[in-house]
Scaffold this active site. Sequence first.
Site, PDB file in Angstrom:
ATOM      1  N   GLY A 250     152.669 -11.546  48.642  1.00  0.00           N
ATOM      2  CA  GLY A 250     152.511 -11.372  50.056  1.00  0.00           C
ATOM      3  C   GLY A 250     152.181  -9.786  50.638  1.00  0.00           C
ATOM      4  N   GLY A 251     151.275  -9.408  49.777  1.00  0.00           N
ATOM      5  CA  GLY A 251     151.296  -7.921  50.024  1.00  0.00           C
ATOM      6  C   GLY A 251     150.134  -7.669  51.278  1.00  0.00           C
ATOM      7  CB  ALA A 252     147.437  -9.551  52.662  1.00  0.00           C
ATOM      8  N   GLY A 253     150.793  -9.084  53.855  1.00  0.00           N
ATOM      9  CA  GLY A 253     151.296  -9.477  55.354  1.00  0.00           C
ATOM     10  C   GLY A 253     152.074  -8.074  55.874  1.00  0.00           C
ATOM     11  CG  PHE A 254     154.786  -6.328  59.469  1.00  0.00           C
ATOM     12  CD1 PHE A 254     154.230  -5.339  59.755  1.00  0.00           C
ATOM     13  CD2 PHE A 254     156.296  -6.675  59.728  1.00  0.00           C
ATOM     14  CE1 PHE A 254     155.200  -4.259  60.489  1.00  0.00           C
ATOM     15  CE2 PHE A 254     157.130  -5.806  60.379  1.00  0.00           C
ATOM     16  CZ  PHE A 254     156.570  -4.456  60.610  1.00  0.00           C
TER      17      PHE A 254
ATOM     18  CB  THR B 232     166.079 -12.917  56.140  1.00  0.00           C
ATOM     19  OG1 THR B 232     166.358 -12.648  57.860  1.00  0.00           O
ATOM     20  CG2 THR B 232     166.155 -14.300  55.825  1.00  0.00           C
ATOM     21  CG  ASP B 233     169.327 -10.039  59.423  1.00  0.00           C
ATOM     22  OD1 ASP B 233     168.298 -10.866  59.455  1.00  0.00           O
ATOM     23  OD2 ASP B 233     169.831  -9.348  60.419  1.00  0.00           O
ATOM     24  CD  GLU B 234     166.083 -14.782  61.266  1.00  0.00           C
ATOM     25  OE1 GLU B 234     166.237 -16.201  61.270  1.00  0.00           O
ATOM     26  OE2 GLU B 234     165.263 -14.136  61.519  1.00  0.00           O
TER      27      GLU B 234
ATOM     28  CE1 TYR C 119     162.096 -16.715  56.738  1.00  0.00           C
ATOM     29  CE2 TYR C 119     163.735 -16.108  58.542  1.00  0.00           C
ATOM     30  CZ  TYR C 119     163.015 -15.818  57.490  1.00  0.00           C
ATOM     31  OH  TYR C 119     162.990 -14.436  57.089  1.00  0.00           O
TER      32      TYR C 119
ATOM     33  CE  LYS D  69     163.126 -15.145  52.398  1.00  0.00           C
ATOM     34  NZ  LYS D  69     161.958 -14.728  51.575  1.00  0.00           N
TER      35      LYS D  69
END
Length: 321
Positions: A8-12, A131-133, A159, A163
């Site tokens: 996923g290195g092209a993501g944000f 994620t903290d979610e 989501y 995770k």
Amino acid sequence: MKKILVTGGAGFIGSHFIKFMLAHTDCFIINVDKLTYAGNLDNLSGIDSIYQNRYRFFKGDICDNQNVSEILKSEVDIVVNFAAESHVDRSIETPDLFAKTNIMGTLVLLQNAQKAWQSNLNEKLFIQISTDEVYGSLSEESPEMRFTEDSPINPSSPYSASKAAADMLAMSFYHTYRLPVIITRCSNNYGPNQYPEKLIPLMISNALQDKPLPVYGDGQNIRDWIYVEDNIKAINKILNKGIVGNVYNIGAENEIKNIDLVKQILDILNKPYSLIQYVEDRAGHDRRYAISASKLSSLTGWSAQANFTEKLKLTIEHYNK
């Protein structure tokens, strides 16, 4: 020279990680990205030519067992798994896609890392970016309370559930196969190059075009915002000093109500509050996120350094080019 597989290195966040690591270490980066709507090679513009001897890109899906197997056989030392479907609204519409990528994709990576590394687990590392979610929602009535790494997992959306499942799979590989796994759980990131479906870039983009700014419910939902570079620096600290089998929260303790954040963006852009449009609340919308990063800080000395207002202005300037 460490060889790092970044998914996923092209993501944000993944693209920021790659640029930071190439600029500040002597590692070799293999970037695997499926290039979905949220992946953009423009986020890594110029990397190929600047670091041509230390960077390779492969278009691929982490669910592709053969592809992942071949890459991990190439003496990869570290896996950093950023690859994920991450937008809560989309997870409500297509939970099966989130289960496939976030759970099954992570499982494919774990299985192939275990096979490739089983004869030499020393000096190997698998970083699962979470994620903290996964912790669910905190009460507004106890503002002093923050989730710690020992807090129970209680996800609210497809989501965050996907995770959480990936986290549990990753930790099971540590306990069962002794795979050297570390999990990071970060609060809401912001900064340049984030796909404009997330709150901050969406609000900026709409405000710049004088379009309505949709705010869920009463706008009182609270999030802890961290500048993306602070998160990347924390992950780098964990790469060097993290203890396998552990979870590390990464947060800035910078809690802001959604409506106050939207108004701050409008103030910076000198746009009227009349652009705010309250819309029906999202199903399963968590009220408050807040995490403690004291475990990470005690181990590594890391702390978030970014000034929120300054970095928010920088982010706005990026989208206002």
